[in-house]
Design an enzyme around this catalytic site. Structure first.
Site, PDB file in Angstrom:
ATOM      1  N   GLU A 285       0.825  -1.217   0.000  1.00 33.93           N
ATOM      2  CA  GLU A 285       0.000   0.000   0.000  1.00 33.93           C
ATOM      3  C   GLU A 285       0.860   1.268   0.000  1.00 33.93           C
ATOM      4  OE1 GLU A 285      -3.756  -0.618   2.048  1.00 33.93           O
ATOM      5  OE2 GLU A 285      -3.646   1.437   2.760  1.00 33.93           O
ATOM      6  N   GLU A 288       1.872   1.795  -3.428  1.00 33.54           N
ATOM      7  CA  GLU A 288       0.736   2.343  -4.190  1.00 33.54           C
ATOM      8  C   GLU A 288       0.538   3.840  -3.879  1.00 33.54           C
ATOM      9  OE1 GLU A 288      -2.920   0.387  -3.136  1.00 33.54           O
ATOM     10  OE2 GLU A 288      -3.991   1.111  -4.891  1.00 33.54           O
ATOM     11  N   CYS A 305      -8.840  -2.235   3.964  1.00 37.87           N
ATOM     12  CA  CYS A 305      -8.787  -3.489   4.733  1.00 37.87           C
ATOM     13  C   CYS A 305     -10.048  -3.765   5.540  1.00 37.87           C
ATOM     14  CB  CYS A 305      -7.563  -3.521   5.625  1.00 37.87           C
ATOM     15  SG  CYS A 305      -7.229  -1.981   6.420  1.00 37.87           S
ATOM     16  N   SER A 325      -7.764   1.813  -2.191  1.00 33.49           N
ATOM     17  CA  SER A 325      -6.531   1.065  -2.475  1.00 33.49           C
ATOM     18  C   SER A 325      -6.893  -0.261  -3.116  1.00 33.49           C
ATOM     19  CB  SER A 325      -5.773   0.821  -1.171  1.00 33.49           C
ATOM     20  OG  SER A 325      -4.852  -0.229  -1.347  1.00 33.49           O
ATOM     21  N   LYS A 364     -15.911  -9.526   8.271  1.00 34.35           N
ATOM     22  CA  LYS A 364     -14.897 -10.405   7.678  1.00 34.35           C
ATOM     23  C   LYS A 364     -15.543 -11.716   7.224  1.00 34.35           C
ATOM     24  CE  LYS A 364     -11.078  -8.001   8.037  1.00 34.35           C
ATOM     25  NZ  LYS A 364     -10.319  -7.617   6.842  1.00 34.35           N
ATOM     26  N   GLU A 367     -16.743 -10.791   3.907  1.00 37.73           N
ATOM     27  CA  GLU A 367     -15.648 -10.499   2.961  1.00 37.73           C
ATOM     28  C   GLU A 367     -15.180 -11.763   2.240  1.00 37.73           C
ATOM     29  OE1 GLU A 367     -11.602  -9.471   4.510  1.00 37.73           O
ATOM     30  OE2 GLU A 367     -11.701  -7.741   3.193  1.00 37.73           O
ATOM     31  N   GLU A 372     -14.507 -11.463  -6.171  1.00 38.08           N
ATOM     32  CA  GLU A 372     -13.273 -10.861  -6.675  1.00 38.08           C
ATOM     33  C   GLU A 372     -12.070 -11.090  -5.766  1.00 38.08           C
ATOM     34  OE1 GLU A 372     -15.863  -9.522  -5.125  1.00 38.08           O
ATOM     35  OE2 GLU A 372     -15.908  -7.383  -5.618  1.00 38.08           O
ATOM     36  N   CYS A 509     -10.734  -2.044  14.957  1.00 35.61           N
ATOM     37  CA  CYS A 509     -11.044  -3.480  15.122  1.00 35.61           C
ATOM     38  C   CYS A 509     -11.132  -3.912  16.582  1.00 35.61           C
ATOM     39  CB  CYS A 509      -9.990  -4.333  14.436  1.00 35.61           C
ATOM     40  SG  CYS A 509     -10.039  -4.168  12.667  1.00 35.61           S
TER      41      CYS A 509
HETATM   42 FE1  HC0 Z   1      -8.668  -5.813  11.562  1.00 35.11          FE
HETATM   43 FE2  HC0 Z   1      -7.118  -6.136   9.632  1.00 35.11          FE
HETATM   44  S1  HC0 Z   1      -6.665  -4.805  11.399  1.00 35.11           S
HETATM   45  S2  HC0 Z   1      -9.210  -5.242   9.434  1.00 35.11           S
HETATM   46  O1  HC0 Z   1      -9.121  -4.154  11.988  1.00 35.11           O
HETATM   47  O2  HC0 Z   1      -6.005  -4.192   7.809  1.00 35.11           O
HETATM   48  O3  HC0 Z   1     -11.000  -7.594  11.518  1.00 35.11           O
HETATM   49  O4  HC0 Z   1      -7.725  -6.856  14.191  1.00 35.11           O
HETATM   50  O5  HC0 Z   1      -7.506  -8.477  10.951  1.00 35.11           O
HETATM   51  O6  HC0 Z   1      -7.638  -8.067   7.370  1.00 35.11           O
HETATM   52  O7  HC0 Z   1      -4.401  -7.256   9.869  1.00 35.11           O
HETATM   53  C1  HC0 Z   1     -10.157  -6.879  11.631  1.00 35.11           C
HETATM   54  C2  HC0 Z   1      -8.199  -6.462  13.265  1.00 35.11           C
HETATM   55  C3  HC0 Z   1      -7.704  -7.367  10.824  1.00 35.11           C
HETATM   56  C4  HC0 Z   1      -7.391  -7.331   8.196  1.00 35.11           C
HETATM   57  C5  HC0 Z   1      -5.398  -6.883   9.747  1.00 35.11           C
HETATM   58  C6  HC0 Z   1      -6.465  -4.952   8.453  1.00 35.11           C
END
Ligand code: HC0
Ligand code: SF4
Length: 575
Positions: A285, A288, A305, A325, A364, A367, A372, A509
């Site tokens: 990133e 990028e 993310c 990104s 998640k 996700e 894709e 998170c």
């Molecule tokens: Fe997160 Fe992550 S930091 S989104 O907040 O970037 O769920 O803890 O795992 O994928 O590494 C959540 C937390 C993750 C991802 C990482 C990011």
């Protein structure tokens, strides 16, 4: 500010004018029960619908009982919070709430974790005195993140408040009258057909079993018992500072080693760290970002993310998708490398290699279903378990978590830096990115790896750095209401930023909906402090210095932004 002198259960205190009775009572150490009221400043949540009526109190000189969550103190007010009349009244309210509630507590997902159940026990409800007309709404299992059971809704409106006011997504509102009343989506559509981001913040505030997470522990257990499957697990940054809370440890306890040992005992074949992939994300990133800054194109770059945030921008600001990104999230990068490079290295057929993630997040779970993000036609990650689900699996396996030795992540994708661990708290991704971008642009390390302007729980944080003659303006937002403000600035051409980090959950998170429930802000602060300490404890503080990442590029990916990196670690979004 003017203050008021009040007497609560015989205790005299002085509080600011405008303080609610429930908050004034807290100041003298009295917790008035509430089912709808919720006040979490750090998360920006204030639900004051006064719909449950449990919080009633007596005020001297007044005949009726008063709700304490939405009535403010006045000077010389004398309040009683716990008389026989109040207790009898609260009991009746609980009994009325139970009158049309499905009484399936033993088989409810929220069993032993339900605020209504706890109050019923506390107030010694020993019979069902009233029989209300039960509603018969269908369970909404339409998605892999959030399960809705409207029949268990007690109309507290917390979900509606959070979704409207904190996330500005506006999925829920109350419908119908009388016993048929419930909180529903528009036209009662399944959540999967709405613009819900699956952030799960509504789940984390629901007091009953009306909103729960989609549980995948049994699916994972089956895979662990299937000899043909090679099961890899990865753990997100924020899990390690919250899992211990479910085993009675203090909030924010760092339990990385014990968590790894527990995963080994549960039978996972390889235990990797999402932090490794967080370092990899930064390397990709930052590359990028620098390309975009040099070309003055597609700015500001928006982090990608957080899947709830990505879903939000897809629905709400599709015209800005070119700014996101192209990097996949760390969980997806690790999954992708597992299904390609690791499978090849170990000689395992990718069809038999399963990737499970332990995440603080419910989005998640969604996700991993995105087309894709697949790797060679396989989902990069197969199942996501929340911190809460992992704790349940550990308990069910009879593992005495607190007695475990400190385990070590497996080689290859287990090594990480301090920059990666702070991903778990709002501002952490940007701080990690700035650390590496600074090095890429100047060839030197900054005076200190800490960029403190990006820390803390302010809704929007911003900073400006002069790097090798280039001025880089960055911003960080957590909670989708704050994200919306920054997107509106971009829309109207007023944004001055080059890079913006966004996390859907307030606090990042660490405050994800898969984490142990927090009733105050202290736990969140402790989790954040602990992640920053984990960073300091790590001898390596820059993602680009992770030796395992250097090796990965040398052996496989060649260089950041290479053709193979793009194939495995990047994606694109369509309007
Ligand atoms: Fe997160 Fe992550 S930091 S989104 O907040 O970037 O769920 O803890 O795992 O994928 O590494 C959540 C937390 C993750 C991802 C990482 C990011
Ligand atoms: Fe709203 Fe998030 Fe709940 Fe979806 S998951 S309804 S976006 S709070």
């Amino acid at each position: 500010m003017k203050t008021c002198k009040v007497t609560i259960d015989g205790l005299v205190i002085e509080v600011d004018e405008g303080t609610t009775i429930v908050e004034a009572a807290k100041k003298v150490g009295i917790n008035i029960p509430t089912l709808c009221y919720l006040n979490q400043k750090e998360k920006g949540i204030l639900c004051q619908s006064a719909s449950c009526r449990i919080c009633v109190v007596e005020i001297a000189g007044r005949k009726n009982l008063f709700t304490s969550c939405n009535n403010v103190v006045t000077d010389n007010m004398i309040i009683t919070t716990h008389s026989l009349r109040i207790v009898e009244s609260r009991k009746k309210i609980i009994e009325l709430l139970l009158s049309n509630h499905p009484k399936d507590c033993l088989i409810c997902d929220k069993n032993q974790n339900c605020e209504l159940q706890s109050l019923a026990a506390e107030y010694q409800i020993d019979r069902y005195r009233y029989e209300g007309k039960k509603s018969n709404y269908a369970k909404d299992n339409s998605n892999t993140s959030v399960v809705r059971e409207p029949n268990k809704c007690i109309l507290c409106r917390r979900c509606e408040t959070v979704c409207n006011n904190v996330q500005t997504v506006g999925i829920y509102s109350a419908i119908n009258r009388g016993f048929k009343s419930t909180v529903a989506t528009a036209f009662n559509q399944p959540l999967a057909d709405t613009v819900c981001t699956f952030c799960g913040q509504c789940v984390s505030v629901c007091p009953t079993g009306a909103l729960t997470l989609a549980n995948h522990t049994n699916e994972v257990l089956k895979l662990l018992n299937d000899n043909k499957k090679f099961v890899v697990v990865q753990t997100a940054p924020a899990v390690r500072v919250a899992l211990g809370e479910l085993f009675g440890l203090e909030s924010g306890s760092l339990v990385t080693g014990k968590m790894v040992s527990a995963l080994k005992l549960l039978g996972f074949d390889k235990i990797f760290d999402s932090n490794f992939a967080a370092d990899l994300t930064i390397v990709e990133e930052a590359t990028e970002l620098i390309t975009r800054v040099k070309e003055n194109k597609n700015l500001p770059i928006l982090t990608s993310c957080c899947p709830a945030w990505v879903k939000f921008i897809e629905h709400q600001y599709p015209d800005q998708l070119n700014l996101v990104s192209t990097c996949k999230s760390p969980q997806e990068m690790l999954g992708s490398l597992s299904k390609s490079y690791l499978a090849m290295k170990l000689g395992v057929n990718p069809a038999d290699l399963v990737v499970v993630s332990i995440m603080p997040c419910l989005s998640k779970k969604y996700e991993v279903s995105r087309e894709e993000l697949k790797t060679n036609n396989f989902p990069s990650v197969d199942y996501v378990l929340s911190t809460n689900e992992l704790a349940a699996m550990i308990k069910r396996a009879g593992i005495l978590f607190n007695d475990l030795q400190e385990g070590q992540f497996d080689d290859f994708m287990g090594e990480s830096t301090g920059a990666a661990t702070i991903f778990g708290v709002t501002g952490g991704v940007m701080e990690a990115a700035v650390r590496t971008a600074y090095f890429y642009l100047t060839g030197q390390r900054p005076a200190t790896p800490e960029f403190v302007d990006l820390r803390g729980f302010d809704g929007i944080k911003e900073a400006s750095y002069d790097v090798a003659g280039i001025k880089i303006n960055v911003a960080v937002a957590h909670g989708l209401k704050n994200a919306r403000k920054l997107l509106e600035e971009i829309k109207t051409g007023k944004s001055k930023y080059h890079a913006i980090e966004i996390m859907a959950c307030p606090s990042g998170c660490i405050g994800g909906a898969g984490q142990p429930k927090t009733t105050d802000d202290i736990a969140l602060k402790k989790r954040a402090t602990s992640l920053y300490q984990d960073d300091v404890n790590n001898p390596i503080r820059y993602s680009d210095e992770n030796p395992a990442i250097e090796k990965l590029y040398k052996e496989f990916l060649q260089k950041p932004g290479s053709h193979l990196s793009h194939e495995l670690l990047h994606t694109s979004y369509v309007k």
